[in-house]
Design a protein around this motif. Structure first.
Motif, PDB file in Angstrom:
ATOM      1  N   ASP A 139       0.920  -1.203   0.095  1.00  0.00           N
ATOM      2  CA  ASP A 139       0.039   0.133   0.116  1.00  0.00           C
ATOM      3  C   ASP A 139       0.846   1.461   0.113  1.00  0.00           C
ATOM      4  N   THR A 140       1.864   1.153   0.825  1.00  0.00           N
ATOM      5  CA  THR A 140       2.764   2.570   0.711  1.00  0.00           C
ATOM      6  C   THR A 140       3.483   2.530  -0.408  1.00  0.00           C
ATOM      7  N   ASN A 171       3.733   3.473   5.449  1.00  0.00           N
ATOM      8  CA  ASN A 171       2.651   4.407   5.771  1.00  0.00           C
ATOM      9  C   ASN A 171       2.087   3.711   7.183  1.00  0.00           C
ATOM     10  N   GLN A 193       1.555   7.382  -6.657  1.00  0.00           N
ATOM     11  CA  GLN A 193       0.732   8.453  -7.068  1.00  0.00           C
ATOM     12  C   GLN A 193       1.562   9.805  -7.188  1.00  0.00           C
ATOM     13  N   GLU A 219       0.824   4.120  -2.652  1.00  0.00           N
ATOM     14  CA  GLU A 219       0.801   5.436  -2.374  1.00  0.00           C
ATOM     15  C   GLU A 219       1.636   6.408  -2.846  1.00  0.00           C
ATOM     16  N   GLU A 220       2.925   5.924  -2.823  1.00  0.00           N
ATOM     17  CA  GLU A 220       4.246   6.761  -3.097  1.00  0.00           C
ATOM     18  C   GLU A 220       4.031   6.947  -4.833  1.00  0.00           C
TER      19      GLU A 220
END
Ligand SMILES: Nc1ncnc2c1ncn2[C@@H]1O[C@H](COP(=O)(O)OP(=O)(O)OP(=O)(O)O)[C@@H](O)[C@H]1O
Ligand SMILES: O=P(O)(O)OC[C@H]1O[C@](O)(CO)[C@@H](O)[C@@H]1O
Ligand SMILES: [Mg+2]
Length: 480
Positions: free
Chosen positions: A233-234, A385, A240, A237-238
Protein backbone atom coordinates in the motif's frame (compact mmCIF):
# COMPACT_ATOMS: atom_id res chain seq x y z
CA UNK A 1 2.74 -36.89 -0.71
CA UNK A 2 6.50 -36.91 -1.30
CA UNK A 3 8.85 -36.83 1.65
CA UNK A 4 10.00 -33.34 0.98
CA UNK A 5 6.45 -31.95 1.12
CA UNK A 6 5.30 -34.14 4.01
CA UNK A 7 7.91 -32.65 6.34
CA UNK A 8 6.79 -29.17 5.21
CA UNK A 9 3.04 -29.60 5.60
CA UNK A 10 0.70 -31.77 7.64
CA UNK A 11 -2.65 -32.31 5.99
CA UNK A 12 -5.67 -33.11 8.15
CA UNK A 13 -9.11 -33.68 6.77
CA UNK A 14 -12.50 -33.32 8.43
CA UNK A 15 -16.20 -33.36 7.73
CA UNK A 16 -17.81 -31.71 4.72
CA UNK A 17 -14.57 -31.41 2.78
CA UNK A 18 -12.66 -29.60 5.54
CA UNK A 19 -8.89 -29.63 4.93
CA UNK A 20 -6.27 -28.24 7.30
CA UNK A 21 -2.89 -27.57 5.71
CA UNK A 22 -1.03 -27.48 8.96
CA UNK A 23 2.51 -26.35 9.71
CA UNK A 24 5.20 -28.53 11.30
CA UNK A 25 5.97 -28.42 15.02
CA UNK A 26 9.19 -29.07 16.97
CA UNK A 27 7.49 -32.01 18.64
CA UNK A 28 7.12 -33.69 15.21
CA UNK A 29 10.80 -34.55 15.29
CA UNK A 30 11.96 -34.00 18.89
CA UNK A 31 10.01 -36.10 21.40
CA UNK A 32 9.28 -35.20 25.04
CA UNK A 33 10.11 -31.52 24.89
CA UNK A 34 9.23 -29.67 28.10
CA UNK A 35 6.60 -26.93 27.87
CA UNK A 36 5.95 -23.88 30.06
CA UNK A 37 2.95 -21.65 30.79
CA UNK A 38 2.88 -18.68 28.42
CA UNK A 39 4.36 -15.68 30.29
CA UNK A 40 1.67 -13.47 28.74
CA UNK A 41 -0.66 -14.85 31.44
CA UNK A 42 0.99 -12.57 33.93
CA UNK A 43 1.59 -9.67 31.57
CA UNK A 44 -0.52 -6.76 32.92
CA UNK A 45 -1.45 -5.63 29.40
CA UNK A 46 -2.93 -8.99 28.46
CA UNK A 47 -4.17 -10.47 31.71
CA UNK A 48 -7.58 -8.80 31.33
CA UNK A 49 -8.05 -9.76 27.66
CA UNK A 50 -10.81 -12.34 27.37
CA UNK A 51 -9.78 -15.39 25.34
CA UNK A 52 -6.38 -13.98 24.61
CA UNK A 53 -5.03 -17.41 23.86
CA UNK A 54 -5.91 -18.95 20.56
CA UNK A 55 -7.87 -22.18 20.70
CA UNK A 56 -5.80 -25.08 19.40
CA UNK A 57 -8.57 -25.94 16.93
CA UNK A 58 -8.99 -22.46 15.45
CA UNK A 59 -8.30 -22.38 11.72
CA UNK A 60 -8.88 -19.84 8.96
CA UNK A 61 -10.47 -20.72 5.59
CA UNK A 62 -8.50 -19.87 2.49
CA UNK A 63 -11.68 -19.16 0.60
CA UNK A 64 -14.47 -17.09 2.13
CA UNK A 65 -16.78 -16.97 -0.86
CA UNK A 66 -18.33 -20.41 -1.04
CA UNK A 67 -21.22 -22.11 -2.75
CA UNK A 68 -24.08 -23.24 -0.52
CA UNK A 69 -23.30 -26.92 -1.06
CA UNK A 70 -19.57 -26.62 -1.73
CA UNK A 71 -16.89 -28.30 0.38
CA UNK A 72 -15.45 -26.37 3.35
CA UNK A 73 -12.08 -26.35 1.60
CA UNK A 74 -8.54 -25.51 2.64
CA UNK A 75 -7.80 -23.95 6.04
CA UNK A 76 -4.66 -22.65 7.76
CA UNK A 77 -3.76 -22.64 11.43
CA UNK A 78 -4.81 -19.42 13.13
CA UNK A 79 -1.90 -17.39 14.46
CA UNK A 80 -1.68 -16.04 18.01
CA UNK A 81 -0.41 -16.84 21.48
CA UNK A 82 -0.83 -20.37 22.84
CA UNK A 83 -1.39 -21.44 26.45
CA UNK A 84 1.96 -23.20 26.59
CA UNK A 85 5.34 -22.31 25.10
CA UNK A 86 8.36 -24.43 24.20
CA UNK A 87 11.11 -22.06 25.34
CA UNK A 88 12.06 -20.38 28.60
CA UNK A 89 13.08 -16.72 28.12
CA UNK A 90 16.71 -17.43 29.05
CA UNK A 91 16.96 -20.28 26.63
CA UNK A 92 16.01 -18.25 23.54
CA UNK A 93 18.72 -17.06 21.19
CA UNK A 94 16.92 -15.45 18.26
CA UNK A 95 18.26 -14.22 14.93
CA UNK A 96 16.61 -11.97 12.35
CA UNK A 97 17.67 -11.74 8.71
CA UNK A 98 16.32 -9.69 5.78
CA UNK A 99 16.94 -10.84 2.19
CA UNK A 100 16.06 -9.71 -1.35
CA UNK A 101 15.03 -6.21 -2.45
CA UNK A 102 13.91 -3.47 -0.13
CA UNK A 103 10.30 -2.95 0.82
CA UNK A 104 8.62 -0.32 3.01
CA UNK A 105 8.07 -1.72 6.50
CA UNK A 106 11.13 -3.95 6.86
CA UNK A 107 12.38 -1.95 9.81
CA UNK A 108 8.95 -2.04 11.44
CA UNK A 109 8.90 -5.84 11.24
CA UNK A 110 12.40 -6.02 12.75
CA UNK A 111 11.41 -3.61 15.50
CA UNK A 112 8.26 -5.50 16.39
CA UNK A 113 9.93 -8.92 16.46
CA UNK A 114 12.52 -7.55 18.88
CA UNK A 115 9.92 -5.81 21.03
CA UNK A 116 7.55 -8.79 21.09
CA UNK A 117 10.39 -11.10 22.16
CA UNK A 118 11.56 -8.71 24.87
CA UNK A 119 8.29 -7.33 26.21
CA UNK A 120 5.94 -10.27 25.75
CA UNK A 121 8.27 -13.21 26.31
CA UNK A 122 11.15 -11.78 28.34
CA UNK A 123 13.74 -12.78 25.73
CA UNK A 124 16.93 -10.71 25.74
CA UNK A 125 19.20 -12.38 23.19
CA UNK A 126 18.27 -11.20 19.68
CA UNK A 127 20.80 -10.95 16.88
CA UNK A 128 20.49 -9.16 13.56
CA UNK A 129 22.29 -11.03 10.78
CA UNK A 130 24.12 -8.45 8.71
CA UNK A 131 23.40 -8.33 4.97
CA UNK A 132 21.07 -11.21 4.10
CA UNK A 133 21.75 -14.95 3.98
CA UNK A 134 25.48 -14.61 3.42
CA UNK A 135 25.68 -12.65 6.67
CA UNK A 136 25.24 -15.92 8.57
CA UNK A 137 28.73 -17.01 7.60
CA UNK A 138 30.61 -13.99 6.28
CA UNK A 139 29.62 -10.95 8.29
CA UNK A 140 29.25 -9.66 11.80
CA UNK A 141 26.02 -9.76 13.70
CA UNK A 142 24.25 -6.86 15.35
CA UNK A 143 22.77 -7.11 18.83
CA UNK A 144 19.14 -5.95 18.71
CA UNK A 145 17.47 -4.52 21.79
CA UNK A 146 14.29 -2.42 22.15
CA UNK A 147 16.56 0.60 22.57
CA UNK A 148 18.47 -0.09 19.34
CA UNK A 149 15.26 -0.56 17.33
CA UNK A 150 13.20 2.13 19.01
CA UNK A 151 13.01 4.62 16.11
CA UNK A 152 13.81 2.44 13.14
CA UNK A 153 10.23 2.18 11.87
CA UNK A 154 10.52 5.81 10.82
CA UNK A 155 13.27 4.94 8.34
CA UNK A 156 13.16 3.17 4.98
CA UNK A 157 15.38 0.19 4.17
CA UNK A 158 16.54 -2.36 6.70
CA UNK A 159 18.95 -1.55 9.51
CA UNK A 160 20.47 -5.01 9.29
CA UNK A 161 21.08 -4.82 5.53
CA UNK A 162 19.98 -7.20 2.80
CA UNK A 163 21.46 -8.96 -0.23
CA UNK A 164 20.72 -11.31 -3.09
CA UNK A 165 22.50 -14.62 -3.61
CA UNK A 166 24.79 -16.18 -1.03
CA UNK A 167 22.39 -18.90 0.09
CA UNK A 168 24.83 -21.60 1.18
CA UNK A 169 22.77 -24.12 3.12
CA UNK A 170 25.51 -26.01 4.99
CA UNK A 171 27.31 -22.82 5.98
CA UNK A 172 24.10 -21.12 7.13
CA UNK A 173 22.95 -24.08 9.22
CA UNK A 174 26.48 -24.58 10.63
CA UNK A 175 26.37 -20.95 11.71
CA UNK A 176 22.95 -21.42 13.33
CA UNK A 177 24.21 -24.51 15.13
CA UNK A 178 27.60 -23.06 16.16
CA UNK A 179 26.10 -19.86 17.52
CA UNK A 180 23.38 -21.76 19.39
CA UNK A 181 20.63 -19.86 17.58
CA UNK A 182 17.28 -21.52 18.23
CA UNK A 183 14.82 -19.11 16.61
CA UNK A 184 15.45 -17.82 13.08
CA UNK A 185 13.16 -15.10 11.71
CA UNK A 186 13.59 -14.78 7.95
CA UNK A 187 12.04 -11.76 6.23
CA UNK A 188 11.96 -11.82 2.44
CA UNK A 189 10.21 -12.55 -0.82
CA UNK A 190 9.57 -15.72 -2.82
CA UNK A 191 13.28 -16.50 -3.19
CA UNK A 192 13.90 -15.91 0.50
CA UNK A 193 11.03 -18.19 1.53
CA UNK A 194 12.43 -20.95 -0.72
CA UNK A 195 15.76 -20.46 1.03
CA UNK A 196 14.02 -20.58 4.43
CA UNK A 197 12.31 -23.87 3.52
CA UNK A 198 15.69 -25.39 2.67
CA UNK A 199 17.19 -24.18 5.97
CA UNK A 200 14.22 -25.57 7.90
CA UNK A 201 14.65 -28.98 6.27
CA UNK A 202 18.35 -29.10 7.09
CA UNK A 203 17.75 -27.96 10.68
CA UNK A 204 15.18 -30.71 11.01
CA UNK A 205 17.45 -33.29 9.39
CA UNK A 206 20.11 -32.44 11.98
CA UNK A 207 17.49 -32.74 14.74
CA UNK A 208 18.15 -29.24 16.09
CA UNK A 209 15.75 -27.55 18.47
CA UNK A 210 15.73 -24.46 16.29
CA UNK A 211 12.67 -22.84 14.73
CA UNK A 212 12.75 -21.47 11.20
CA UNK A 213 9.96 -18.99 10.51
CA UNK A 214 9.35 -16.67 7.57
CA UNK A 215 7.70 -13.31 7.17
CA UNK A 216 6.69 -12.61 3.57
CA UNK A 217 8.14 -9.42 2.07
CA UNK A 218 7.52 -8.51 -1.53
CA UNK A 219 6.81 -5.13 -2.96
CA UNK A 220 5.59 -6.85 -6.14
CA UNK A 221 2.85 -8.64 -4.14
CA UNK A 222 3.89 -11.82 -5.95
CA UNK A 223 3.55 -14.21 -2.97
CA UNK A 224 0.44 -16.43 -3.19
CA UNK A 225 -2.13 -17.27 -0.50
CA UNK A 226 -1.70 -14.09 1.58
CA UNK A 227 -4.13 -11.18 1.19
CA UNK A 228 -1.35 -8.78 0.26
CA UNK A 229 2.20 -8.11 1.30
CA UNK A 230 3.31 -5.42 3.73
CA UNK A 231 4.65 -2.24 2.13
CA UNK A 232 2.48 -2.73 -0.96
CA UNK A 233 0.00 0.00 0.00
CA UNK A 234 2.84 2.36 0.84
CA UNK A 235 4.44 1.73 -2.55
CA UNK A 236 1.14 2.28 -4.38
CA UNK A 237 0.62 5.52 -2.46
CA UNK A 238 4.12 6.77 -3.29
CA UNK A 239 3.60 5.88 -6.95
CA UNK A 240 0.78 8.43 -7.01
CA UNK A 241 3.33 11.23 -6.73
CA UNK A 242 5.07 10.08 -9.90
CA UNK A 243 1.77 9.62 -11.74
CA UNK A 244 0.60 13.08 -10.63
CA UNK A 245 3.83 14.61 -11.91
CA UNK A 246 3.43 12.77 -15.22
CA UNK A 247 -0.15 14.03 -15.47
CA UNK A 248 0.75 17.64 -14.70
CA UNK A 249 3.58 17.58 -17.27
CA UNK A 250 1.38 15.95 -19.90
CA UNK A 251 -1.57 18.27 -19.33
CA UNK A 252 0.61 21.35 -19.65
CA UNK A 253 2.04 20.53 -23.09
CA UNK A 254 0.58 20.17 -26.55
CA UNK A 255 0.04 16.45 -27.09
CA UNK A 256 1.77 15.81 -23.79
CA UNK A 257 2.55 12.23 -22.83
CA UNK A 258 3.72 11.17 -19.37
CA UNK A 259 5.26 7.70 -19.04
CA UNK A 260 5.80 6.23 -15.56
CA UNK A 261 7.64 2.96 -14.97
CA UNK A 262 6.81 1.09 -11.77
CA UNK A 263 8.20 -2.06 -10.20
CA UNK A 264 6.70 -5.44 -10.95
CA UNK A 265 8.97 -8.06 -12.41
CA UNK A 266 6.41 -10.77 -13.17
CA UNK A 267 3.35 -9.39 -11.37
CA UNK A 268 1.75 -6.09 -12.29
CA UNK A 269 -0.08 -5.41 -9.02
CA UNK A 270 1.68 -2.13 -8.22
CA UNK A 271 0.96 -0.74 -11.70
CA UNK A 272 -2.64 -1.99 -11.60
CA UNK A 273 -3.44 -0.58 -8.14
CA UNK A 274 -1.56 2.68 -8.73
CA UNK A 275 -3.53 3.15 -11.95
CA UNK A 276 -6.86 2.38 -10.32
CA UNK A 277 -6.10 4.75 -7.46
CA UNK A 278 -5.00 7.60 -9.67
CA UNK A 279 -7.76 7.76 -12.31
CA UNK A 280 -5.45 9.96 -14.42
CA UNK A 281 -3.93 7.03 -16.27
CA UNK A 282 -4.99 6.25 -19.85
CA UNK A 283 -2.92 3.15 -20.36
CA UNK A 284 -1.54 0.58 -17.91
CA UNK A 285 0.78 -2.15 -19.13
CA UNK A 286 1.62 -5.19 -17.00
CA UNK A 287 3.65 -8.37 -17.57
CA UNK A 288 0.54 -10.57 -17.51
CA UNK A 289 -1.23 -8.78 -20.35
CA UNK A 290 0.49 -8.96 -23.75
CA UNK A 291 0.35 -5.99 -26.09
CA UNK A 292 1.60 -5.00 -29.52
CA UNK A 293 2.68 -1.66 -30.91
CA UNK A 294 2.08 -1.40 -34.63
CA UNK A 295 -1.03 -1.60 -36.77
CA UNK A 296 -4.74 -1.63 -36.19
CA UNK A 297 -5.69 -2.01 -32.54
CA UNK A 298 -2.07 -1.57 -31.47
CA UNK A 299 -0.67 0.60 -28.72
CA UNK A 300 0.60 3.37 -31.03
CA UNK A 301 -2.76 3.74 -32.70
CA UNK A 302 -4.40 4.03 -29.27
CA UNK A 303 -1.92 6.71 -28.18
CA UNK A 304 -2.68 8.74 -31.29
CA UNK A 305 -6.42 8.42 -30.78
CA UNK A 306 -6.18 9.37 -27.12
CA UNK A 307 -4.10 12.47 -27.93
CA UNK A 308 -6.60 13.53 -30.59
CA UNK A 309 -9.51 13.05 -28.17
CA UNK A 310 -7.96 14.45 -25.02
CA UNK A 311 -4.81 16.40 -25.90
CA UNK A 312 -2.64 14.51 -23.42
CA UNK A 313 -2.21 11.07 -21.89
CA UNK A 314 -0.52 9.18 -19.05
CA UNK A 315 0.99 5.70 -19.43
CA UNK A 316 1.94 3.48 -16.49
CA UNK A 317 4.14 0.53 -17.33
CA UNK A 318 5.28 -2.24 -15.00
CA UNK A 319 8.96 -3.07 -15.44
CA UNK A 320 8.24 -6.63 -16.58
CA UNK A 321 5.68 -5.68 -19.24
CA UNK A 322 6.44 -6.36 -22.90
CA UNK A 323 9.83 -7.95 -22.16
CA UNK A 324 9.26 -10.46 -24.98
CA UNK A 325 8.94 -7.55 -27.45
CA UNK A 326 12.18 -6.00 -26.21
CA UNK A 327 13.96 -9.34 -26.33
CA UNK A 328 12.82 -9.92 -29.91
CA UNK A 329 14.43 -6.63 -30.94
CA UNK A 330 17.55 -6.78 -28.87
CA UNK A 331 20.72 -8.30 -30.30
CA UNK A 332 21.93 -9.41 -26.91
CA UNK A 333 18.57 -10.81 -25.72
CA UNK A 334 19.48 -10.66 -22.09
CA UNK A 335 20.16 -13.82 -20.19
CA UNK A 336 21.83 -11.77 -17.47
CA UNK A 337 20.79 -12.63 -13.95
CA UNK A 338 21.22 -11.05 -10.56
CA UNK A 339 23.05 -12.85 -7.75
CA UNK A 340 19.86 -14.75 -6.83
CA UNK A 341 19.27 -15.98 -10.38
CA UNK A 342 16.47 -13.50 -11.17
CA UNK A 343 16.49 -12.44 -14.80
CA UNK A 344 17.64 -8.86 -15.31
CA UNK A 345 15.08 -6.91 -17.27
CA UNK A 346 15.52 -4.32 -19.97
CA UNK A 347 14.10 -0.83 -19.52
CA UNK A 348 10.62 -1.07 -21.00
CA UNK A 349 9.78 2.54 -20.07
CA UNK A 350 12.66 3.89 -22.11
CA UNK A 351 11.84 1.53 -24.97
CA UNK A 352 8.18 2.56 -25.15
CA UNK A 353 9.16 6.22 -24.95
CA UNK A 354 11.50 5.79 -27.93
CA UNK A 355 8.87 3.91 -29.90
CA UNK A 356 6.23 6.59 -29.32
CA UNK A 357 8.65 9.38 -30.23
CA UNK A 358 9.69 7.56 -33.41
CA UNK A 359 6.06 7.03 -34.41
CA UNK A 360 5.16 10.70 -34.07
CA UNK A 361 8.41 11.86 -35.68
CA UNK A 362 6.78 10.75 -38.94
CA UNK A 363 3.76 12.95 -38.29
CA UNK A 364 4.94 16.58 -38.33
CA UNK A 365 1.33 17.74 -37.97
CA UNK A 366 1.22 16.14 -34.52
CA UNK A 367 4.22 17.24 -32.45
CA UNK A 368 4.36 15.56 -29.05
CA UNK A 369 6.11 16.25 -25.75
CA UNK A 370 6.97 13.09 -23.85
CA UNK A 371 8.33 12.95 -20.30
CA UNK A 372 9.56 9.66 -18.91
CA UNK A 373 9.53 9.32 -15.11
CA UNK A 374 11.24 6.35 -13.46
CA UNK A 375 10.51 6.42 -9.71
CA UNK A 376 11.44 2.71 -9.37
CA UNK A 377 13.50 2.79 -6.19
CA UNK A 378 11.71 5.79 -4.71
CA UNK A 379 8.56 3.79 -4.07
CA UNK A 380 10.32 1.06 -2.12
CA UNK A 381 13.01 2.97 -0.23
CA UNK A 382 10.58 4.89 1.98
CA UNK A 383 9.24 4.12 5.46
CA UNK A 384 5.89 2.34 5.58
CA UNK A 385 2.69 4.32 5.98
CA UNK A 386 0.46 4.08 9.05
CA UNK A 387 -1.65 1.12 7.93
CA UNK A 388 1.38 -0.86 6.74
CA UNK A 389 3.02 -0.15 10.12
CA UNK A 390 0.07 -1.72 11.91
CA UNK A 391 0.11 -4.63 9.48
CA UNK A 392 3.85 -5.18 10.05
CA UNK A 393 3.28 -5.14 13.80
CA UNK A 394 0.62 -7.83 13.62
CA UNK A 395 2.72 -9.99 11.30
CA UNK A 396 5.76 -9.75 13.54
CA UNK A 397 3.85 -10.43 16.76
CA UNK A 398 1.96 -13.35 15.21
CA UNK A 399 5.22 -14.85 14.04
CA UNK A 400 6.79 -14.56 17.51
CA UNK A 401 3.74 -16.20 19.14
CA UNK A 402 3.95 -19.13 16.70
CA UNK A 403 7.67 -19.56 17.23
CA UNK A 404 7.38 -19.50 21.03
CA UNK A 405 4.59 -22.09 20.73
CA UNK A 406 6.99 -24.44 18.92
CA UNK A 407 5.62 -24.18 15.38
CA UNK A 408 8.32 -24.21 12.72
CA UNK A 409 8.72 -24.30 8.94
CA UNK A 410 6.01 -21.70 8.46
CA UNK A 411 5.39 -18.28 7.03
CA UNK A 412 3.30 -15.86 9.02
CA UNK A 413 0.64 -14.38 6.75
CA UNK A 414 -2.68 -12.60 6.56
CA UNK A 415 -5.44 -14.73 5.02
CA UNK A 416 -8.88 -13.19 4.69
CA UNK A 417 -7.99 -10.57 7.27
CA UNK A 418 -6.78 -13.09 9.87
CA UNK A 419 -3.21 -13.85 10.87
CA UNK A 420 -2.26 -17.44 10.05
CA UNK A 421 0.67 -19.84 9.85
CA UNK A 422 1.16 -21.13 6.31
CA UNK A 423 3.43 -24.06 5.37
CA UNK A 424 6.46 -22.96 3.33
CA UNK A 425 5.58 -25.07 0.32
CA UNK A 426 2.22 -23.31 -0.10
CA UNK A 427 4.03 -19.96 -0.26
CA UNK A 428 6.77 -21.11 -2.61
CA UNK A 429 4.97 -23.43 -5.02
CA UNK A 430 3.67 -20.71 -7.30
CA UNK A 431 3.66 -17.00 -7.94
CA UNK A 432 0.85 -14.55 -7.39
CA UNK A 433 -0.03 -12.83 -10.67
CA UNK A 434 -2.68 -10.47 -11.91
CA UNK A 435 -5.31 -12.68 -13.50
CA UNK A 436 -6.45 -10.77 -16.54
CA UNK A 437 -9.68 -12.71 -16.71
CA UNK A 438 -10.66 -11.63 -13.19
CA UNK A 439 -12.77 -8.63 -12.26
CA UNK A 440 -9.96 -6.42 -11.03
CA UNK A 441 -8.30 -6.19 -14.45
CA UNK A 442 -11.70 -5.60 -16.05
CA UNK A 443 -12.22 -2.73 -13.61
CA UNK A 444 -8.90 -1.29 -14.67
CA UNK A 445 -9.73 -1.56 -18.37
CA UNK A 446 -13.02 0.17 -17.83
CA UNK A 447 -11.37 2.89 -15.76
CA UNK A 448 -8.64 3.72 -18.29
CA UNK A 449 -10.74 2.87 -21.34
CA UNK A 450 -7.69 1.27 -22.89
CA UNK A 451 -8.02 -1.62 -25.33
CA UNK A 452 -7.11 -5.06 -24.00
CA UNK A 453 -4.74 -5.59 -26.98
CA UNK A 454 -5.74 -9.25 -27.04
CA UNK A 455 -6.55 -10.59 -30.48
CA UNK A 456 -9.58 -12.94 -30.61
CA UNK A 457 -7.30 -16.00 -30.84
CA UNK A 458 -5.36 -14.83 -27.77
CA UNK A 459 -8.58 -14.28 -25.81
CA UNK A 460 -9.48 -17.93 -26.35
CA UNK A 461 -5.97 -18.99 -25.27
CA UNK A 462 -6.07 -16.84 -22.10
CA UNK A 463 -9.50 -18.13 -21.15
CA UNK A 464 -8.26 -21.70 -21.61
CA UNK A 465 -5.18 -21.10 -19.49
CA UNK A 466 -7.04 -19.34 -16.74
CA UNK A 467 -9.95 -21.57 -15.93
CA UNK A 468 -11.72 -20.09 -12.91
CA UNK A 469 -10.09 -21.51 -9.76
CA UNK A 470 -12.13 -24.07 -7.90
CA UNK A 471 -9.92 -24.42 -4.84
CA UNK A 472 -9.67 -20.91 -3.44
CA UNK A 473 -6.41 -20.33 -5.27
CA UNK A 474 -7.37 -17.07 -6.94
CA UNK A 475 -5.31 -14.13 -5.80
CA UNK A 476 -7.08 -12.05 -3.18
CA UNK A 477 -5.94 -8.90 -4.95
CA UNK A 478 -7.76 -10.03 -8.12
CA UNK A 479 -10.73 -11.66 -6.60
CA UNK A 480 -12.48 -8.88 -4.76
N1 LIG B 1 15.40 -21.65 -4.70
C1 LIG B 1 16.16 -21.11 -3.74
N2 LIG B 1 16.75 -21.89 -2.81
C2 LIG B 1 17.51 -21.35 -1.83
N3 LIG B 1 17.72 -20.00 -1.70
C3 LIG B 1 17.16 -19.19 -2.58
C4 LIG B 1 16.34 -19.67 -3.66
N4 LIG B 1 15.91 -18.62 -4.38
C5 LIG B 1 16.44 -17.52 -3.79
N5 LIG B 1 17.18 -17.86 -2.72
C6 LIG B 1 17.91 -16.93 -1.84
O1 LIG B 1 16.97 -16.03 -1.23
C7 LIG B 1 17.51 -14.72 -1.16
C8 LIG B 1 16.56 -13.72 -1.74
O2 LIG B 1 16.13 -14.12 -3.05
P1 LIG B 1 15.75 -13.03 -4.16
O3 LIG B 1 16.92 -12.14 -4.40
O4 LIG B 1 15.16 -13.74 -5.30
O5 LIG B 1 14.70 -12.08 -3.45
P2 LIG B 1 13.25 -12.36 -2.92
O6 LIG B 1 13.30 -12.98 -1.59
O7 LIG B 1 12.47 -13.11 -3.94
O8 LIG B 1 12.72 -10.90 -2.74
P3 LIG B 1 12.22 -9.87 -3.85
O9 LIG B 1 12.08 -10.63 -5.14
O10 LIG B 1 10.91 -9.39 -3.33
O11 LIG B 1 13.22 -8.82 -3.89
C9 LIG B 1 18.85 -14.75 -1.85
O12 LIG B 1 19.87 -14.72 -0.87
C10 LIG B 1 18.85 -16.05 -2.63
O13 LIG B 1 20.13 -16.64 -2.73
O1 LIG C 1 17.67 -3.72 -8.21
P1 LIG C 1 17.28 -4.77 -7.23
O2 LIG C 1 17.63 -4.43 -5.84
O3 LIG C 1 17.73 -6.13 -7.63
O4 LIG C 1 15.70 -4.83 -7.18
C1 LIG C 1 14.87 -4.77 -8.28
C2 LIG C 1 13.77 -5.77 -8.19
O5 LIG C 1 13.29 -5.94 -6.89
C3 LIG C 1 11.87 -5.96 -6.88
O6 LIG C 1 11.44 -4.80 -6.24
C4 LIG C 1 11.31 -7.12 -6.10
O7 LIG C 1 11.62 -8.32 -6.71
C5 LIG C 1 11.47 -6.01 -8.36
O8 LIG C 1 10.27 -5.36 -8.61
C6 LIG C 1 12.64 -5.38 -9.02
O9 LIG C 1 12.83 -5.88 -10.32
MG1 LIG D 1 11.43 -12.46 -5.68
Amino acid sequence: MDNNISCQMKVETGEAGYVLEDVPHLSDYIPDLPTYPNPLRSNPAYSVVKQYFVDADDTVPQKVVVHKDGPRGIHFRRAGPRQRVYFTPDEVHAAIVTCGGLCPGLNTVIREIVCALYHMYGVTKVLGIDGGYRGFYSKNTISLTPKVVNDIHKRGGTIIGTSRGGHDKPKIVDSIQDRGINQVYIIGGDGTQKGAAVIYQEVRRRGLKAIVAGIPKTIDNDIPVIDKSFGFDTAVEEAQRAINAAHVEAESAENGIGVVKLMGRYSGFIAMYATLASRDVDLCLIPESPFFLEGEGGLLEYVERRLKDNGHMVIVVAEGAGQELLAAESLNSSTDQDASGNKLLQDVGLWISHKIKAYFAHQPSMPITLKYIDPTYMIRAIPSNASDNVYCTLLAQSCVHGVMAGYTGFTSGLVNGRQTYIPFNRITEKQNNVVITDRMWARLLSSTNQPSFLRPKEVIEVLKQEEPPTDGESSKANDI
